[in-house]
Design a protein around this motif. Sequence first.
Motif, short mmCIF file in Angstrom:
data_model
loop_
_atom_site.label_atom_id
_atom_site.label_comp_id
_atom_site.label_asym_id
_atom_site.label_seq_id
_atom_site.Cartn_x
_atom_site.Cartn_y
_atom_site.Cartn_z
N LYS A 162 0.85 -1.21 -0.12
CA LYS A 162 -0.19 0.01 -0.01
C LYS A 162 0.98 1.28 -0.04
O LYS A 162 0.82 2.18 1.05
CB LYS A 162 -0.95 0.22 1.21
CG LYS A 162 -1.86 -1.24 1.20
CD LYS A 162 -2.57 -1.26 2.75
CE LYS A 162 -3.27 -2.71 2.69
NZ LYS A 162 -3.73 -2.99 4.16
N ASN A 164 1.36 4.16 -1.63
CA ASN A 164 0.83 5.46 -1.79
C ASN A 164 0.42 5.98 -0.27
O ASN A 164 0.91 6.97 0.29
CB ASN A 164 -0.36 5.52 -2.72
CG ASN A 164 0.25 5.64 -4.09
OD1 ASN A 164 1.38 5.81 -4.28
ND2 ASN A 164 -0.98 5.26 -5.00
N ARG A 165 -0.34 5.23 0.40
CA ARG A 165 -0.69 5.33 1.66
C ARG A 165 0.49 5.33 2.71
O ARG A 165 0.74 6.22 3.57
CB ARG A 165 -1.82 4.55 2.36
CG ARG A 165 -3.12 4.97 1.59
CD ARG A 165 -4.29 3.83 2.08
NE ARG A 165 -4.27 3.69 3.47
CZ ARG A 165 -5.00 2.54 3.88
NH1 ARG A 165 -5.26 1.37 3.05
NH2 ARG A 165 -5.14 2.22 5.13
N LYS A 168 2.46 8.63 2.01
CA LYS A 168 1.80 9.74 2.92
C LYS A 168 2.04 9.79 4.30
O LYS A 168 2.46 10.82 4.98
CB LYS A 168 0.40 9.64 2.76
CG LYS A 168 0.15 10.13 1.31
CD LYS A 168 -1.36 10.65 1.01
CE LYS A 168 -1.57 10.95 -0.32
NZ LYS A 168 -2.30 9.64 -1.12
N VAL A 169 2.02 8.52 4.98
CA VAL A 169 2.25 8.59 6.46
C VAL A 169 3.87 8.75 6.71
O VAL A 169 3.76 9.60 7.81
CB VAL A 169 1.95 6.99 6.89
CG1 VAL A 169 2.46 6.82 8.45
CG2 VAL A 169 0.57 6.65 6.83
N PRO A 196 0.04 1.70 6.87
CA PRO A 196 -1.36 1.36 6.36
C PRO A 196 -1.65 -0.04 6.57
O PRO A 196 -2.83 -0.65 6.50
CB PRO A 196 -1.32 1.53 4.97
CG PRO A 196 0.10 1.91 4.54
CD PRO A 196 0.74 2.39 5.63
N ASN A 233 8.56 4.53 -1.50
CA ASN A 233 8.03 3.22 -1.20
C ASN A 233 9.05 2.49 -0.41
O ASN A 233 8.48 1.32 0.21
CB ASN A 233 7.73 2.56 -2.47
CG ASN A 233 6.91 3.13 -3.56
OD1 ASN A 233 6.24 4.09 -3.13
ND2 ASN A 233 6.77 2.67 -4.85
#
Length: 274
Positions: A162, A164-165, A168-169, A196, A233
Amino acid sequence: MRVVSSTILFSFLCSLLLVIFILAYETSAQPISVKYFCDQNNDRGNYKSKSTFQTNLNTLLSTLTNSNTQINYNGFYKLSYGQNTDKVYAIGLCKGDIQPDICHSCLDKARVNLTKLCPNRKEAIGWYDDETCMLRYSDRSIFGRMEIGPAYFVWNLHDAEKANRFNKVVKNLLESLTSRGVASQRKYATATAIGPSNQTIYGLVQCTPDLSGVDCSGCLHESISVIPGCCNNRIGARIVRPSCYLRYETNFEFYDPTVGAAPPPPAPAFTFHH
Ligand SMILES: *[C@@H]1O[C@H](CO)[C@@H](O)[C@H](O)[C@H]1NC(C)=O
Ligand SMILES: *[C@@H]1O[C@H](CO)[C@@H](O)[C@H](O)[C@H]1NC(C)=O
């Protein structure tokens, strides 16, 4: 026949013992990790052996790593010594959670090692033992200046699920850490965030404490901004610069959470150590 085979067996056992001995020796004599730059373009030039500059450099670095210099210890040393063109400036900084004795021995190793790795260079910088400590010196004033290079980036080879999430975190964590680090006296902050996949992401930021808040923030933002390029990533990464240090890791607590973290205001989606 029996004699031959027992001789073979004996020599086999001897070789085995030798191998074990060598392995044990290699492990105990394991070299410390070092990443260093000897003023790549040689902008500052060289000093002559047995010159005043060399004497000043050695005096300065011995003072910096002398245990008596550890009064008012906070893991940061900023010293200069000498006159005019023979004046030397040095900075020593340990990662914010490092205990004084380990900091001291790290800088002591760095002092001996760096001057040998960069023989006769007026300027050099090195990071030791996975950035346990950083040592730099120059014939120009390096105090209170924001310097983003020379830099190096290290990343974990694994990608997060995951992504992308996850990214962001990580970004939110590092932004929040930057605000806290900049506001702290030691310019150091650690925190965790939950990713995530319910993984714990550990983050750390640190600037040399002689920087202004604006410069510390500028340096760390420079580092945050390169992550999508170098380390997108990735489950862990380090961005290492003369003026600031940034690292995050997944499910790996790479710092001592009990050291130096002030109680932060509660923020959504983050768990802070204090
Ligand atoms: C400096 O330290 C590195 C890492 O332990 C080692 O490989 C190197 O030989 C050392 N160099 C000197 C000159 O001490
Ligand atoms: C998330 O991880 C924590 C700690 O490992 C665990 O206690 C919790 O049950 C997990 N939550 C979910 C939704 O998987």
